[in-house]
Each structure stands twice: as structure tokens, then as C-alpha cells.
Write an enzyme that holds these catalytic residues in place. Structure first.
Site, mmCIF file in Angstrom:
data_model
loop_
_atom_site.group_PDB
_atom_site.id
_atom_site.type_symbol
_atom_site.label_atom_id
_atom_site.label_comp_id
_atom_site.label_asym_id
_atom_site.label_seq_id
_atom_site.Cartn_x
_atom_site.Cartn_y
_atom_site.Cartn_z
ATOM 1 N N PHE A 118 0.870 -1.177 0.000
ATOM 2 C CA PHE A 118 0.000 0.000 0.000
ATOM 3 C C PHE A 118 0.909 1.231 0.000
ATOM 4 C CE2 PHE A 118 -2.799 3.147 1.935
ATOM 5 C CZ PHE A 118 -3.950 2.953 1.217
ATOM 6 N N ASP A 122 2.564 -4.473 9.045
ATOM 7 C CA ASP A 122 1.353 -3.684 8.869
ATOM 8 C C ASP A 122 0.180 -4.667 8.841
ATOM 9 O OD1 ASP A 122 -0.872 -2.402 7.748
ATOM 10 O OD2 ASP A 122 0.381 -0.967 6.660
ATOM 11 N N TYR A 128 -10.473 0.956 11.194
ATOM 12 C CA TYR A 128 -11.731 1.265 10.492
ATOM 13 C C TYR A 128 -12.071 0.216 9.446
ATOM 14 C CZ TYR A 128 -8.278 3.567 7.425
ATOM 15 O OH TYR A 128 -7.176 3.857 6.665
ATOM 16 N N LYS A 129 -11.186 -0.784 9.269
ATOM 17 C CA LYS A 129 -11.470 -1.846 8.293
ATOM 18 C C LYS A 129 -12.206 -2.974 9.028
ATOM 19 C CE LYS A 129 -7.840 -0.159 5.302
ATOM 20 N NZ LYS A 129 -6.419 -0.173 4.942
ATOM 21 N N ARG A 186 -12.336 -5.940 -6.098
ATOM 22 C CA ARG A 186 -11.972 -6.479 -4.794
ATOM 23 C C ARG A 186 -13.235 -6.717 -3.974
ATOM 24 N NH1 ARG A 186 -8.142 -3.161 -0.613
ATOM 25 N NH2 ARG A 186 -9.944 -1.793 -0.669
#
Ligand SMILES: *Cc1c(COP(=O)(O)O)cnc(C)c1O
Length: 414
Positions: A125, A199, A224-225, A373
Site C-alpha cells: 500500500f 502492517d 476502520y477496516k 476487490r
């Protein structure tokens, strides 16, 4: 041949099925984007209302003590700890993932002053690598960020030998969903004399992460995921207990000071994980995250992981059976031990197809250049959702519903 009835039977036998009721989910939507923004758990808005009206509204400044606002980062961190295989006192909820990665990168490099290579992933990312670049600029270019193409991190560590200071990886690739073997890669890093920073953005809350069992040094991730903490929720960081008093972090703000309310003229780091803090926590957001974590109380992460593997395997099977002729190529591995909680497909018309799916109530997302995705959050998704999502995808393809002009227009957030 699998049928919808088989899916209904799987739901009836699913020990996690009652958890769906703990979320606010729109009736007309199959939400396959919990890997980007988790839905709101019930109880969060009541908690935020209470913090605004009672704590902030009535108790005002007294709340720092009366409601222990000061202790929130550690209390919330201690609730995240069991979800990622960490102990109490090893996790802080604070700042953003980006900021936490910067702090930990710097902390780790300081522990290996005679080494100069950071091993990272070319397809990580972007923020992760941007932060490493920024830190390298700040330290006068003494370090080299060596980016590895593909998933063979262990081979790259072995090749670099004793120049590697830090191995800096995202466990689950945000595009393909490939999941690194945390124990094996951590061991390879340590065998080479390097430290490791994980991560966990796409692992926390979906995989049974075992930081301490793997011997990991540092980790950070967002909440928040799959942790459903709300848009822009405070992130978390982990430092293994034995390293906590050895490291310093560069954002030496007053909340990480040994005695913040002594207002001393010079910085003195607090013992333990507290020195990882920087400034005043966002109390409203932290309270929302705290309430959101209630849904994980009593959950066995290996049961969650097993359900996620079945959901993703069924989605791959059904897509290949029912949408096989429509130009999708699997971007995610078939090896479920190396698969995160998402399934991605390449398709040259990926962007408009995803817009058409969203319009028909199947919400996933698109990642450049050509990836559709689909995230499978096992806390609230049903097996029938997998079936029904494939039914919608099949219809969008058969009827070419994606080929409308409005679906080809790119929005700012994909
Ligand atoms: C989502 C994500 C981030 C986000 O970082 P923020 O600081 O919250 O914007 C970082 N790294 C990875 C791998 C991610 O998936």
C-alpha cells in the site's frame, strides 16, 4: 453442484451467525467492502451520544479523570491485543496507521545503527513506502529502501544478509489478498539479524494474527477496516514487551512523556508502551472504536478465520462455475492458508463492472489498474450472501449492465 439451499444450511449451522444482528446493515445491500470501511456496530451511536452529552456536555474537563479519558489509548489497545496475539500492555490505540508506521520505522532503525537496508514490498500500500522514503530523507539518505517484487520475501532477506536493519511488510496484500506467513518471515528476518515491522491493516479483525507466537517486534494497523471502528478511527500499534524500554520514537510529544503533567522542560520517555503516544487522543473517535470492539468479546479468532476461508473459497468456486466465461481472472491465491479475507479478480472492464454491481446492491471496490476487490468479513456476512452476490454479478455480465456511460465515469474515491 452447490445450491442456494446448501448456503442456507451452512448459515443455520454457523456459530457466528447471531453476530450479524450486532451491526446496522442496510437491507438491500450485500456489503463486501468491510475491508475498506467496516459497518457500524449497534451501540456505537449510543456511546458517542453519551460521551457528547454526559461526559463532554456535563462533566466537561473533569472527564479526563472521572471518565479516564487519559487512559483510553491503552484501554482500547488492551482490547485489540487479544485479536492480534499480543499481551496486555503491548498495544496502544493512537494516531493513524501512517503516523504509527513512521514512529515505529524510526524506532526500529535506531536499534540497528550499523545496518542500512529496509526490505519492503514494491506492491505494498503506497503510504507505507512513502513514509519510509520520508524518513530516509530526514535521516540524510543513510538508509536504502529495497523493494521486493512478488511474494518471496524470505529469499530477498537471505540474499541481503547482514545489511538488513528492518523488514517492513504488510501481512495481507491490499490488492491480491496474499497473506504472508508471519511466523516464517519473522524468523527469517531475525535469523538475518534484522527486526520486523508488520502492517496489519488487512489482517486485524479477520485473521487469527499471532504476533507474540511469531516473535514479531513491531506492528501497526488501522481499526476502520475489519475492526469496524468508524471512518478515520484511531489506529493501533504494537511493540513487543522486551523492546519497549529500548526504543525511542521521533514524535516525542507530551503524552509519551514520563510525567506529562509535570510540564518539565525536557522530554523524558515514559516507561513501556506509553512512550509511543504523541499528543491528546481524539476522545470521540476513540470512544466509538471502544464501543465497536464489543462485537469481538468472546470471539475465538480461529473460528472467525475458518469461516472467512470457507466464504472466500465458496466465492471463488461459484464465480468460476457461474461467471467463468465473462473474462474474470483470479488475482487471489487458491491456497486458503495464504489468502486473507478477500477475493480479487482482474477484469479489463473492472471499473464499470464494479459501479454496476454497486448500483445493484453488491458493494465491493475497484483498485487500479484492473482489480475488482471483494472483502468477506465473517462477523456479519452470511453464506447466502456469497450465493446472492454471484447471482448479481452473473446478471450484470449476462445483460452487460456495466456498459452504461455513467458507470465509466471515475469518482474521486474508488
Ligand atoms: C488502509 C491501509 C493504510 C491506511 O493508512 P491510514 O493512515 O489509515 O490512511 C495503510 N497501510 C495499509 C497496508 C492499508 O491497507
Amino acid at each position: 453442484m452447490i445450491s442456494r439451499e446448501d448456503m442456507v444450511a451452512l448459515d443455520a449451522a454457523d456459530a457466528l451467525a447471531p453476530l450479524r444482528d450486532k451491526f446496522e446493515l442496510p437491507d438491500d445491500m450485500i456489503y463486501l467492502d468491510g475491508n475498506s470501511l467496516g459497518p457500524v456496530p449497534k451501540g456505537v451511536s449510543e456511546r458517542v451520544k453519551d460521551v457528547v452529552e454526559v461526559q463532554w456536555g456535563n462533566d466537561l474537563i473533569k472527564s479526563w479523570n472521572v471518565h479516564d479519558w487519559m487512559g483510553l489509548p491503552q484501554r482500547v489497545g488492551d482490547r485489540i491485543a487479544p485479536l492480534i496475539g499480543a499481551d496486555q500492555g503491548e498495544v496502544m490505540a493512537c494516531d493513524t496507521t501512517s503516523i504509527n508506521l513512521f514512529k515505529l520505522l524510526a524506532a526500529a532503525l535506531e536499534l540497528r545503527p550499523d545496518r542500512n537496508v529496509i526490505i519492503g514490498q514494491a506492491d505494498n500500500f503506497p503510504t507505507d513506502n512513502y513514509l519510509a522514503e520520508g524518513l530516509i530523507r530526514l535521516t540524510g539518505g543513510r538508509h536504502e529502501l529495497r523493494l521486493i517484487e512478488g511474494d518471496d520475501i524470505i529469499g530477498a532477506i537471505d540474499a541481503a544478509e547482514d545489511s538488513v536493519a528492518l523488514v517492513f511488510l504488510t501481512q495481507v496484500d491490499y490488492r491480491t489478498g496474499y497473506a504472508q506467513d508471519m511466523a516464517a518471515v519473522t524468523k527469517a528476518a531475525h535469523d538475518a539479524g534484522a527486526l520486523i515491522l508488520w502492517d496489519l491493516c488487512h489482517s486485524a479483525g479477520a485473521l487469527n494474527v499471532s504476533l507474540n507466537a511469531a516473535g514479531a517486534d513491531f506492528a501497526a494497523g488501522c481499526s476502520y477496516k475489519y475492526l469496524n471502528g468508524g471512518p478515520g478511527a484511531p489506529a493501533f500499534l504494537f511493540v513487543a514487551k522486551h523492546l519497549q524500554d529500548q526504543v525511542q520514537q521521533p514524535l516525542s510529544g507530551w503524552h509519551g512523556h514520563a510525567a506529562p503533567f509535570e510540564f518539565e522542560r525536557s522530554y523524558r520517555p515514559a516507561p513501556g508502551i506509553v512512550r509511543q503516544l504523541c499528543g491528546t487522543p481524539s476522545v470521540l473517535a476513540m470512544s466509538a472504536l471502544d464501543a465497536a470492539l464489543d462485537v469481538f468479546d468472546g470471539i475465538d479468532m480461529s473460528v472467525l478465520r475458518a469461516k472467512s476461508q470457507v466464504l472466500t473459497s465458496l466465492f471463488i468456486d461459484l464465480m468460476e462455475k457461474r461467471c467463468g466465461g465473462h473474462g474474470f481472472t483470479l488475482a487471489t491465491t487458491r491456497d486458503q492458508t495464504r489468502r486473507g479475507s478477500q477475493v480479487s479478480w482482474h477484469h479489463e472492464m473492472g471499473y464499470p463492472i464494479m459501479q454496476a454491481l454497486i448500483a445493484d446492491g453488491v458493494v465491493g471496490d475497484f483498485r487500479s489498474p484492473d482489480i475488482l476487490r471483494f472483502g468477506f468479513a465473517p462477523l456479519y456476512l452470511r453464506y447466502v450472501d456469497v450465493w446472492d452476490a454471484v447471482t448479481v454479478i452473473e446478471r450484470v455480465m449476462l445483460e452487460q449492465r456495466w456498459d452504461k456511460p455513467e458507470f465509466h465515469l471515475r469518482a474521486a474515491v474508488t
